[in-house]
Design a protein around this motif. Structure first.
Motif, PDB file in Angstrom:
ATOM      1  N   CYS A 303      -1.274  13.151   3.499  1.00 33.06           N
ATOM      2  CA  CYS A 303      -1.618  12.238   2.401  1.00 33.06           C
ATOM      3  C   CYS A 303      -2.437  12.963   1.331  1.00 33.06           C
ATOM      4  N   VAL A 304      -3.602  13.444   1.702  1.00 36.33           N
ATOM      5  CA  VAL A 304      -4.481  14.113   0.738  1.00 36.33           C
ATOM      6  C   VAL A 304      -3.820  15.364   0.178  1.00 36.33           C
ATOM      7  N   LYS A 308       3.060  13.751  -3.616  1.00 36.13           N
ATOM      8  CA  LYS A 308       3.758  12.491  -3.841  1.00 36.13           C
ATOM      9  C   LYS A 308       2.888  11.304  -3.452  1.00 36.13           C
ATOM     10  N   VAL A 309       2.241  11.402  -2.305  1.00 36.15           N
ATOM     11  CA  VAL A 309       1.375  10.309  -1.846  1.00 36.15           C
ATOM     12  C   VAL A 309       0.157  10.190  -2.747  1.00 36.15           C
ATOM     13  N   ARG A 310      -0.420  11.333  -3.087  1.00 37.50           N
ATOM     14  CA  ARG A 310      -1.611  11.343  -3.937  1.00 37.50           C
ATOM     15  C   ARG A 310      -1.304  10.710  -5.287  1.00 37.50           C
ATOM     16  N   VAL A 314      -3.086   7.351  -6.838  1.00 38.83           N
ATOM     17  CA  VAL A 314      -3.794   7.446  -8.116  1.00 38.83           C
ATOM     18  C   VAL A 314      -3.164   6.508  -9.131  1.00 38.83           C
ATOM     19  N   SER A 315      -1.840   6.462  -9.168  1.00 42.39           N
ATOM     20  CA  SER A 315      -1.141   5.573 -10.095  1.00 42.39           C
ATOM     21  C   SER A 315      -1.476   4.118  -9.810  1.00 42.39           C
ATOM     22  N   CYS A 319      -3.286   1.751 -12.513  1.00 40.47           N
ATOM     23  CA  CYS A 319      -2.635   0.516 -12.967  1.00 40.47           C
ATOM     24  C   CYS A 319      -3.548  -0.684 -12.756  1.00 40.47           C
ATOM     25  N   GLU A 320      -4.245  -0.697 -11.619  1.00 39.71           N
ATOM     26  CA  GLU A 320      -5.174  -1.791 -11.351  1.00 39.71           C
ATOM     27  C   GLU A 320      -6.284  -1.812 -12.393  1.00 39.71           C
TER      28      GLU A 320
END
Length: 342
Positions: A303-304, A308-310, A314-315, A319-320
């Protein structure tokens, strides 16, 4: 090992609880991202999710046993905790090795497919087959392989635990009770601990060391062959990152688990008696932390350290944040409009 002092017990509990909590959170994050993001639901990630499910149970019950000293309670509760933890520990070894084998198979399929390692969305091979078609074929093969691995990785540990329970091999003794959880019951003969310790954990743990290391090395070679064959600049950059991760996975796995393996064989060699209590106390503390930390290590690696996961996470937060800002701006506009109407 002699009875730990109060200070030593605090250290043992702290190490186990800390690593167990991190593993539960890390494994939970892996499972959550798999559920939320469709583009992360690859066959390889499904292997990782199955591994994370195992790691959550191992970390939780290790921490629970350490916190409440479950070995001091009724024999039935101790045996139950031992059966659950041992089952998921063995399953974790199987899934760790299975993930290594699957990555090798996936790279082998990639090498045979002749598709570019990194390419445009509709790259077409000399045979006129689109890359997306090849990718879909590889995914279909991946799901079939995953089904086979599921039968093995969940089924074989269940058979082992069933046999161990039938023979009264699971429970608690001085070795496992020092960490607060239960594992192998003390038998009448010293060979009882050796035989059931290997059958109910350590043999599979050691086997997973070798299987994981061998297949990740083979995967590195396959990956290098793919890159050399396709002469893709972007692919080489991506391959270098993957290559580094393929080295870190077996190294980290062995590092966090080796302490329990060493302590087990020291127990066997010393016939359950320690000559250097403080040395083995620290070995026990590191084992308590290492045996419960694989979920957190997988979180770091997959993950870290995975772009792709990062990027998805972050996206999501960006967005939030942007959504809250837009809402505040909208409310501000509405308030201005109301004031103008007045």
């Amino acid at each position: 090992m002699a009875t730990p002092t109060v200070a030593e017990l605090i250290v043992l509990k702290t190490f186990t609880l800390f690593s167990g909590t991190l593993s539960v959170l890390g494994s939970g994050f892996i499972i959550t991202t798999f559920i939320l993001y469709a583009d992360l639901r690859t066959p390889a990630r499904r292997f990782l999710v199955a591994l994370s499910i195992s790691d959550i149970f191992v970390a939780f019950f290790n921490a629970f046993g350490s916190l409440y000293d479950i070995s001091d309670y009724k024999k039935e509760l101790c045996t139950t905790q031992s059966a659950i933890t041992t089952y998921f520990s063995i399953a974790s070894f199987f899934w760790t090795a299975g993930l290594a084998v699957y990555l090798y198979l996936a790279l082998s399929w990639d090498l045979k497919s002749k598709a570019a390692f990194v390419s445009v969305p509709y790259y077409t091979t000399t045979q006129g087959v689109t890359e997306q078609t090849i990718i879909q074929q590889k995914k279909d093969s991946g799901w079939k392989v995953f089904g086979t691995f599921s039968l093995v990785c969940w089924g074989v540990p269940a058979l082992i635990i069933g046999v161990a329970l039938a023979n009264g091999a699971l429970g608690g003794d001085e070795y496992s009770n020092s960490l607060g959880w239960c594992w192998i019951s003390r038998g009448d003969k010293p060979s009882h601990f050796l035989i059931w310790g290997l059958a109910a954990g350590k043999a599979w743990e050691i086997a997973s060391y070798f299987v994981t290391a061998i297949f990740y090395v083979l995967s590195k070679r396959r990956l290098q062959a793919i890159v050399n064959e396709r002469h893709c600049g972007r692919g080489k950059e991506s391959a270098n990152k993957v290559d580094q991760k393929l080295l870190l996975v077996p190294v980290f796995f062995v590092f966090v688990r080796i302490w329990g393996t060493v302590r087990f064989f020291l127990e066997v060699a010393n016939n359950y008696h320690h000559q250097n209590q403080m040395h083995l106390f620290w070995l026990t503390a590191i084992q308590g932390m290492g045996d419960s930390s694989q979920g957190f290590v997988d979180f770091i690696l997959f993950c870290v350290l995975t772009n792709k996961v990062r990027e998805r996470v972050v996206s999501f937060f960006l967005c939030e944040r942007q959504g809250r800002r837009d809402n505040r701006n909208l409310l501000g506009v509405n308030q201005d409009d109301d004031s103008d109407d007045d």
